[in-house]
Design a protein around this motif. Structure first.
Motif, mmCIF file in Angstrom:
data_model
loop_
_atom_site.group_PDB
_atom_site.id
_atom_site.type_symbol
_atom_site.label_atom_id
_atom_site.label_comp_id
_atom_site.label_asym_id
_atom_site.label_seq_id
_atom_site.Cartn_x
_atom_site.Cartn_y
_atom_site.Cartn_z
ATOM 1 N N GLN A 42 26.451 -48.326 40.177
ATOM 2 C CA GLN A 42 25.454 -48.393 39.107
ATOM 3 C C GLN A 42 25.818 -47.466 37.960
ATOM 4 O OE1 GLN A 42 21.634 -47.674 41.237
ATOM 5 N NE2 GLN A 42 21.041 -49.668 40.442
ATOM 6 N N GLN A 46 28.571 -44.865 32.813
ATOM 7 C CA GLN A 46 28.733 -43.423 32.664
ATOM 8 C C GLN A 46 30.124 -42.993 33.127
ATOM 9 O OE1 GLN A 46 26.165 -44.975 34.003
ATOM 10 N NE2 GLN A 46 24.262 -44.174 33.122
ATOM 11 N N TYR A 72 23.552 -56.541 34.386
ATOM 12 C CA TYR A 72 22.945 -55.734 33.330
ATOM 13 C C TYR A 72 21.906 -54.781 33.924
ATOM 14 C CZ TYR A 72 20.743 -54.528 28.878
ATOM 15 O OH TYR A 72 20.253 -53.841 27.797
ATOM 16 N N LYS A 73 21.028 -55.322 34.746
ATOM 17 C CA LYS A 73 19.994 -54.483 35.360
ATOM 18 C C LYS A 73 20.616 -53.441 36.289
ATOM 19 C CE LYS A 73 16.249 -57.899 35.258
ATOM 20 N NZ LYS A 73 15.304 -58.693 36.084
ATOM 21 N N LEU A 76 22.072 -50.596 34.270
ATOM 22 C CA LEU A 76 21.046 -49.784 33.616
ATOM 23 C C LEU A 76 19.987 -49.304 34.600
ATOM 24 C CD1 LEU A 76 22.433 -51.182 31.131
ATOM 25 C CD2 LEU A 76 20.251 -50.887 29.979
ATOM 26 N N HIS A 77 20.259 -49.531 35.897
ATOM 27 C CA HIS A 77 19.416 -49.090 36.995
ATOM 28 C C HIS A 77 18.151 -49.949 37.110
ATOM 29 C CE1 HIS A 77 22.246 -45.878 37.049
ATOM 30 N NE2 HIS A 77 21.839 -45.418 35.879
ATOM 31 N N ASP A 84 11.763 -50.516 28.988
ATOM 32 C CA ASP A 84 12.822 -49.503 28.981
ATOM 33 C C ASP A 84 14.146 -50.111 28.558
ATOM 34 O OD1 ASP A 84 11.175 -47.416 29.809
ATOM 35 O OD2 ASP A 84 11.464 -47.871 31.927
ATOM 36 N N PHE A 85 14.422 -51.327 29.029
ATOM 37 C CA PHE A 85 15.674 -51.983 28.686
ATOM 38 C C PHE A 85 15.790 -52.181 27.173
ATOM 39 C CE2 PHE A 85 15.534 -53.793 33.122
ATOM 40 C CZ PHE A 85 16.681 -53.134 33.571
ATOM 41 N N ARG A 88 17.310 -49.406 25.118
ATOM 42 C CA ARG A 88 18.712 -49.053 25.287
ATOM 43 C C ARG A 88 19.594 -49.914 24.397
ATOM 44 N NH1 ARG A 88 20.331 -46.556 29.928
ATOM 45 N NH2 ARG A 88 22.342 -46.484 28.837
ATOM 46 N N VAL A 90 22.369 -51.332 24.828
ATOM 47 C CA VAL A 90 23.369 -52.006 25.657
ATOM 48 C C VAL A 90 23.113 -53.496 25.523
ATOM 49 C CG1 VAL A 90 24.300 -52.327 27.986
ATOM 50 C CG2 VAL A 90 23.519 -50.066 27.253
ATOM 51 N N ASN A 114 18.300 -58.048 24.602
ATOM 52 C CA ASN A 114 19.524 -57.350 24.988
ATOM 53 C C ASN A 114 20.602 -58.266 25.552
ATOM 54 O OD1 ASN A 114 17.046 -55.443 25.499
ATOM 55 N ND2 ASN A 114 18.768 -54.089 25.108
#
Length: 251
Positions: A42, A46, A72-73, A76-77, A84-85, A88, A90, A114
């Protein structure tokens, strides 16, 4: 992979080899997203230095979008909410040659701010190049930060030959900083050809004349490293279908 190919007929869906271009209408019922996601950390974004900036992801051959959305999920956790998505930066662009599969992806897309799905054939060099460059231009980026290509290479190879297989890899390398590649092993080629014959259809145009055979992941790695200025930085192991997930980085 040809743009004129439409969705697989209902009567063909009983056999997973009944889609000669890989455009299965029920693909994720027999190869669910978890088969890949269980191997991909995940924290991948990073880990490769993309944790805090705008990130553009390209998913080549996205089928009906199930894996695109799940990936994607995953990256991005999954505990994050839809709101929240949207905060971001992304963005994922998924494309497939099958317009009916893309329509399904568009209609079921839970994150349209997104994630975007478009019909496009990667082997149509001029058109796909123009479309992808236009998309990148909207974000002011020269290339995608991450490109994923899951189980696409074999279909290009079988339908268009050795040169197209290598050209696909070169195209992918030119489009991104990082490439996450799943190349089907040679046994999948034999199975696809056998299933096509079993259905009474003509064999793949290039199957018997292919010179690039054997360890397909090794062939892909050799071309990407020697001809495309990419290096293998990590192998995430093999899926339950015995396909390796390889991460390459532009030099």
């Amino acid at each position: 992979m040809d743009t004129h190919v439409s969705h697989v007929n209902e009567e063909d869906s009983e056999d997973p080899g009944a889609a000669p271009y890989g455009n299965f209408i029920n693909y994720y019922s027999f190869n669910p997203p978890e088969n890949r996601l269980s191997l991909i950390p995940q924290t991948l974004l990073q880990n490769i230095g993309l944790g805090s900036e705008r990130v553009l992801i390209l998913d080549v051959g996205c089928n009906s979008g199930d894996l695109s959305v799940a990936l994607y999920k995953h990256l991005l956790h999954e505990e994050a909410s839809v709101s929240d998505f949207s905060k971001r930066e992304v963005y994922l662009l998924g494309f497939d040659l099958d317009q009916d599969l893309i329509l399904r992806a568009q209609n079921s897309n839970p994150l349209p701010q997104n994630i975007q799905f478009i019909p496009l054939d990667i082997t149509d060099g001029a058109k796909s190049q123009a479309v992808l460059e236009s998309h990148l231009g909207r974000f002011g980026c020269p290339r995608f930060h991450l490109c994923t290509c899951f189980a696409v290479t074999m279909w290009v190879h079988l339908n268009h030959g050795d040169e197209a297989f290598l050209s696909l890899l070169s195209r992918l390398a030119s489009l991104c900083e990082f490439l996450l590649l799943e190349a089907q092993p040679w046994k999948c080629y034999r199975s696809a050809a056998r299933r096509l014959r079993k259905l009474g259809r003509s064999d793949f145009d290039h199957f018997k004349t292919l010179e690039i055979r054997g360890d397909m992941a090794a062939h892909a790695r050799e071309h990407l490293e020697k001809q495309c200025s990419m290096d293998l930085v990590q192998s995430f192991g093999n899926t339950s279908w015995d396909r390796s997930l390889l991460l390459f980085k532009r030099r």
